[in-house]
Design a protein around this motif. Structure first.
Motif, PDB file in Angstrom:
ATOM      1  N   GLY A 178      -5.904   2.615   3.780  1.00  0.00           N
ATOM      2  CA  GLY A 178      -4.514   2.380   4.033  1.00  0.00           C
ATOM      3  C   GLY A 178      -3.530   3.006   2.938  1.00  0.00           C
ATOM      4  O   GLY A 178      -2.389   2.872   2.943  1.00  0.00           O
ATOM      5  N   ARG A 228       2.192   4.950  -4.936  1.00  0.00           N
ATOM      6  CA  ARG A 228       1.102   6.041  -5.062  1.00  0.00           C
ATOM      7  C   ARG A 228       0.394   5.760  -5.844  1.00  0.00           C
ATOM      8  O   ARG A 228       0.244   5.218  -6.799  1.00  0.00           O
ATOM      9  CB  ARG A 228       2.153   7.220  -5.614  1.00  0.00           C
ATOM     10  CG  ARG A 228       1.623   8.613  -5.852  1.00  0.00           C
ATOM     11  CD  ARG A 228       2.633   9.582  -6.287  1.00  0.00           C
ATOM     12  NE  ARG A 228       3.792   9.367  -5.575  1.00  0.00           N
ATOM     13  CZ  ARG A 228       4.251  10.504  -4.760  1.00  0.00           C
ATOM     14  NH1 ARG A 228       3.483  11.615  -5.148  1.00  0.00           N
ATOM     15  NH2 ARG A 228       5.149  10.277  -4.112  1.00  0.00           N
ATOM     16  N   THR A 273       0.771  -1.298   0.000  1.00  0.00           N
ATOM     17  CA  THR A 273      -0.167   0.081   0.084  1.00  0.00           C
ATOM     18  C   THR A 273       0.942   1.211   0.072  1.00  0.00           C
ATOM     19  O   THR A 273       0.181   2.330   0.218  1.00  0.00           O
ATOM     20  CB  THR A 273      -0.974   0.104   1.144  1.00  0.00           C
ATOM     21  OG1 THR A 273      -0.158   0.043   2.499  1.00  0.00           O
ATOM     22  CG2 THR A 273      -2.001  -1.129   1.203  1.00  0.00           C
ATOM     23  N   GLU A 274       2.207   1.140   0.088  1.00  0.00           N
ATOM     24  CA  GLU A 274       3.067   2.383  -0.243  1.00  0.00           C
ATOM     25  C   GLU A 274       3.300   2.884  -1.595  1.00  0.00           C
ATOM     26  O   GLU A 274       3.714   3.767  -1.759  1.00  0.00           O
ATOM     27  CB  GLU A 274       4.350   1.815   0.312  1.00  0.00           C
ATOM     28  CG  GLU A 274       4.446   1.849   2.008  1.00  0.00           C
ATOM     29  CD  GLU A 274       3.966   3.024   2.815  1.00  0.00           C
ATOM     30  OE1 GLU A 274       4.400   4.191   2.354  1.00  0.00           O
ATOM     31  OE2 GLU A 274       3.292   2.934   3.517  1.00  0.00           O
ATOM     32  N   ASN A 330      -8.108   6.531   1.783  1.00  0.00           N
ATOM     33  CA  ASN A 330      -7.391   6.725   2.879  1.00  0.00           C
ATOM     34  C   ASN A 330      -7.860   5.645   4.164  1.00  0.00           C
ATOM     35  O   ASN A 330      -6.999   5.179   4.798  1.00  0.00           O
ATOM     36  CB  ASN A 330      -8.041   8.032   3.513  1.00  0.00           C
ATOM     37  CG  ASN A 330      -7.247   8.404   4.614  1.00  0.00           C
ATOM     38  OD1 ASN A 330      -6.146   7.984   4.834  1.00  0.00           O
ATOM     39  ND2 ASN A 330      -7.736   9.501   5.600  1.00  0.00           N
ATOM     40  N   SER A 331      -9.071   5.249   3.953  1.00  0.00           N
ATOM     41  CA  SER A 331      -9.512   4.003   4.909  1.00  0.00           C
ATOM     42  C   SER A 331      -9.045   2.730   4.498  1.00  0.00           C
ATOM     43  O   SER A 331      -8.752   1.821   5.527  1.00  0.00           O
ATOM     44  CB  SER A 331     -10.807   3.999   5.117  1.00  0.00           C
ATOM     45  OG  SER A 331     -11.329   3.608   3.910  1.00  0.00           O
ATOM     46  N   HIS A 375      -1.992   6.066   1.680  1.00  0.00           N
ATOM     47  CA  HIS A 375      -1.642   7.428   2.222  1.00  0.00           C
ATOM     48  C   HIS A 375      -0.945   8.270   1.364  1.00  0.00           C
ATOM     49  O   HIS A 375      -0.848   9.298   1.250  1.00  0.00           O
ATOM     50  CB  HIS A 375      -0.876   7.321   3.572  1.00  0.00           C
ATOM     51  CG  HIS A 375      -1.912   6.652   4.758  1.00  0.00           C
ATOM     52  ND1 HIS A 375      -3.279   7.257   4.978  1.00  0.00           N
ATOM     53  CD2 HIS A 375      -1.649   5.536   5.135  1.00  0.00           C
ATOM     54  CE1 HIS A 375      -3.571   6.265   5.803  1.00  0.00           C
ATOM     55  NE2 HIS A 375      -2.616   5.291   5.974  1.00  0.00           N
ATOM     56  N   ARG A 376      -0.404   7.572   0.216  1.00  0.00           N
ATOM     57  CA  ARG A 376       0.279   8.398  -0.843  1.00  0.00           C
ATOM     58  C   ARG A 376      -0.612   8.672  -2.114  1.00  0.00           C
ATOM     59  O   ARG A 376      -0.452   7.799  -2.974  1.00  0.00           O
ATOM     60  CB  ARG A 376       1.603   7.730  -1.188  1.00  0.00           C
ATOM     61  CG  ARG A 376       2.567   7.219  -0.143  1.00  0.00           C
ATOM     62  CD  ARG A 376       3.806   6.723  -0.538  1.00  0.00           C
ATOM     63  NE  ARG A 376       4.425   7.697  -1.512  1.00  0.00           N
ATOM     64  CZ  ARG A 376       5.556   7.293  -2.191  1.00  0.00           C
ATOM     65  NH1 ARG A 376       5.777   6.130  -2.279  1.00  0.00           N
ATOM     66  NH2 ARG A 376       5.957   8.522  -2.863  1.00  0.00           N
TER      67      ARG A 376
END
Length: 150
Positions: free
Chosen positions: A136, A111, A108-109, A133-134, A138-139
């Protein structure tokens, strides 16, 4: 007796002609021609490969991000339809499919690029952003066109 140096003897041996040796040089001119034609073909066709969902993107003064591989893209058109890459999906299926694609690419890292039409409903965009966002992710980067003059 007269000696004749240029012609072979009548009753004797004939001169043997030497065969030429194997040519050890490579002619690269045809290969260069083919490579230049291929280069031109790829230069012309590369911009045509970045076609996605047709959207009228908003403009901004932001600079572009560097990218090394094809990004994960979520698009929302003016009718509220949600697309993952180029395929339309239901908004409820967005997170499971996006997680599966992200896990295959490295977690999930990764982009996620979100593209939204100028006329898209604000609530639809916030629903998509909230689900990302929920889940995971975040990028998240919002995609826009570069603003011309001002």
């Amino acid at each position: 007796m007269a000696a004749n140096a240029g012609t072979p003897q009548v009753g004797g041996r004939r001169r043997r002609h030497r065969r030429r040796g194997v040519m050890s040089e490579i002619n690269v001119t045809p290969m260069v021609d083919v490579m230049l034609v291929l280069l031109i073909i790829f230069m012309v066709s590369a911009p045509l490969l970045t076609v996605g969902v047709p959207l009228d993107l908003p403009q901004s003064q932001a600079t572009t991000l560097d990218q090394d591989k094809e990004p994960l893209t979520v698009s929302v058109n003016d009718k509220g339809q949600v697309f993952l890459q180029d395929s339309e999906i239901d908004i409820k299926e967005l997170i499971p499919k996006l997680k599966a694609v992200a896990e295959a690419r490295g977690g999930t890292e990764a982009r996620v690029y979100v593209r939204g039409d100028k006329r898209v409903d604000y609530g639809t965009m916030m629903k998509v952003m909230g689900q990302l966002n929920s889940a995971g992710f975040h990028r998240v980067a919002l995609v826009s066109e570069f603003e011309q003059g001002s």
